[in-house]
Scaffold this motif. Sequence first.
Motif, PDB file in Angstrom:
ATOM      1  N   ILE A  79       0.843  -1.203   0.000  1.00 48.62           N
ATOM      2  CA  ILE A  79       0.000   0.000   0.000  1.00 48.62           C
ATOM      3  C   ILE A  79       0.876   1.251   0.000  1.00 48.62           C
ATOM      4  O   ILE A  79       0.576   2.238  -0.671  1.00 48.62           O
ATOM      5  CB  ILE A  79      -0.942  -0.004   1.218  1.00 48.62           C
ATOM      6  CG1 ILE A  79      -1.930  -1.170   1.113  1.00 48.62           C
ATOM      7  CG2 ILE A  79      -1.695   1.317   1.327  1.00 48.62           C
ATOM      8  CD1 ILE A  79      -2.780  -1.381   2.345  1.00 48.62           C
TER       9      ILE A  79
ATOM     10  N   ASP B  25      -5.791  -0.428  -5.637  1.00 51.00           N
ATOM     11  CA  ASP B  25      -5.656   0.127  -4.289  1.00 51.00           C
ATOM     12  C   ASP B  25      -6.728  -0.449  -3.372  1.00 51.00           C
ATOM     13  O   ASP B  25      -6.451  -0.807  -2.216  1.00 51.00           O
ATOM     14  CB  ASP B  25      -5.781   1.653  -4.345  1.00 51.00           C
ATOM     15  CG  ASP B  25      -5.517   2.307  -3.000  1.00 51.00           C
ATOM     16  OD1 ASP B  25      -4.347   2.319  -2.571  1.00 51.00           O
ATOM     17  OD2 ASP B  25      -6.480   2.776  -2.375  1.00 51.00           O
TER      18      ASP B  25
ATOM     19  N   VAL C  53      -6.361  -3.058   0.093  1.00 51.14           N
ATOM     20  CA  VAL C  53      -6.901  -2.687   1.399  1.00 51.14           C
ATOM     21  C   VAL C  53      -7.981  -3.649   1.884  1.00 51.14           C
ATOM     22  O   VAL C  53      -8.065  -3.976   3.080  1.00 51.14           O
ATOM     23  CB  VAL C  53      -7.475  -1.245   1.350  1.00 51.14           C
ATOM     24  CG1 VAL C  53      -8.152  -0.890   2.670  1.00 51.14           C
ATOM     25  CG2 VAL C  53      -6.371  -0.244   1.041  1.00 51.14           C
TER      26      VAL C  53
ATOM     27  N   HIS D 274      -0.422  -9.355  -2.482  1.00 51.68           N
ATOM     28  CA  HIS D 274      -0.095  -7.954  -2.759  1.00 51.68           C
ATOM     29  C   HIS D 274       0.895  -7.801  -3.904  1.00 51.68           C
ATOM     30  O   HIS D 274       0.769  -6.878  -4.732  1.00 51.68           O
ATOM     31  CB  HIS D 274       0.452  -7.285  -1.496  1.00 51.68           C
ATOM     32  CG  HIS D 274      -0.611  -6.989  -0.486  1.00 51.68           C
ATOM     33  ND1 HIS D 274      -0.381  -6.243   0.655  1.00 51.68           N
ATOM     34  CD2 HIS D 274      -1.928  -7.333  -0.437  1.00 51.68           C
ATOM     35  CE1 HIS D 274      -1.503  -6.149   1.354  1.00 51.68           C
ATOM     36  NE2 HIS D 274      -2.446  -6.806   0.710  1.00 51.68           N
TER      37      HIS D 274
END
Length: 374
Positions: free
Chosen positions: A254, A341, A345, A351
């Motif tokens: 992130i 994005d 989250v 990821h």
Amino acid sequence: MAGNSQFYAIVGSDEGRVKEEALRRHRELTGGSDDGFTHETIDGTADNSEGAFQICKSVVEALNTLPFFGGEKVVWLKSATFLVDDVTGRSDRTLSGVESLKDCLAAGLGPGVVFLLSATGIDKRRAFWKFLAKNAEVKSYDKIDTSRDGWEEEVAALVDGRARDLKLKFEPDAMELFVMLAGEATRQIGSELEKLDLYLGADRREVTLDDVRKMVPMSRAGVVFEIGRALQGGDAARAIELIDQQLERGESAIGVMRASVIPTVRNLFMAKVVSETGVSTYNYKSFAAELDRLPEIQRAWLPQKKAGGVNAYPLFLSMGAASGFEMKGLRKVMESALKADRALVTTGLDHRLVLHRLIAEVTTARKKRKVARR
């Protein structure tokens, strides 16, 4: 500001610049001649409040001692550390010492005695600073605030000036990367420029992108910048390599997404829109001026500086790369970045895979250069 010709203060958060300017002023005041007897330099580094008090006492004694051989005497309180708002600086013992120094200065110095202060931190709420501001010749050198939009252009101007002193000239891409790697500290900038100067030698004076990559250490800000450059240039392999390095070092996906990928995509999109208004990209000054002249409705959605006005620098850097993308492709990439994005989250997807997929989408959106047929 101009003040008492016997009092000089050089302060600020830019340690390198403060030390450099204080040394220059000391040489100017002493004529470059300090035999250790005529002038006095007192180290201002204090480990505790008692140390600070004793330093002030030594300075007062030096100021009250007239030059032994006549002429001028410079008393330099060098790199004072106890004038800030910390445990030592707030101590009654420290404040007592500083007050005695202020009283000594306020009473007037003997003929030929000059006081020079240098400090990288000073509490501007206290009486001592207010006395200096009113009575001394004060010069302040603070670091450029990198939390403010537009800091890059301030650093670039500083680098350009110092580079000219060394007769170095940067290629545009090399300057952009150097700014991101060297940061805002004058001492660090000077050190990296000296390394480049020695590396290039007397025969070559132009700094290339490869020179910067070889000689200037890669900081986190530099990695963020390099990821963005790779995305703009359609170099998926380079972008993925850098992202994987960051993830292996413990950086969050992130964090990478929001520090580098999203700003890069957003700037490309905005630059593409700006380019369709006919804004000139001949040089930065004309580009920024033309942006400010756009109608309010066209400027309002562009990135803004905290002090007001369009933050033109990141857009200017993206203009060339934006020409390699179609507007339709950039719109799609913006949507992909938003989805990626959100996936980082709110979902349990890998990821690394999410980032790699997005990088592929961004770089493939770049128009392929047509190869001329023979």
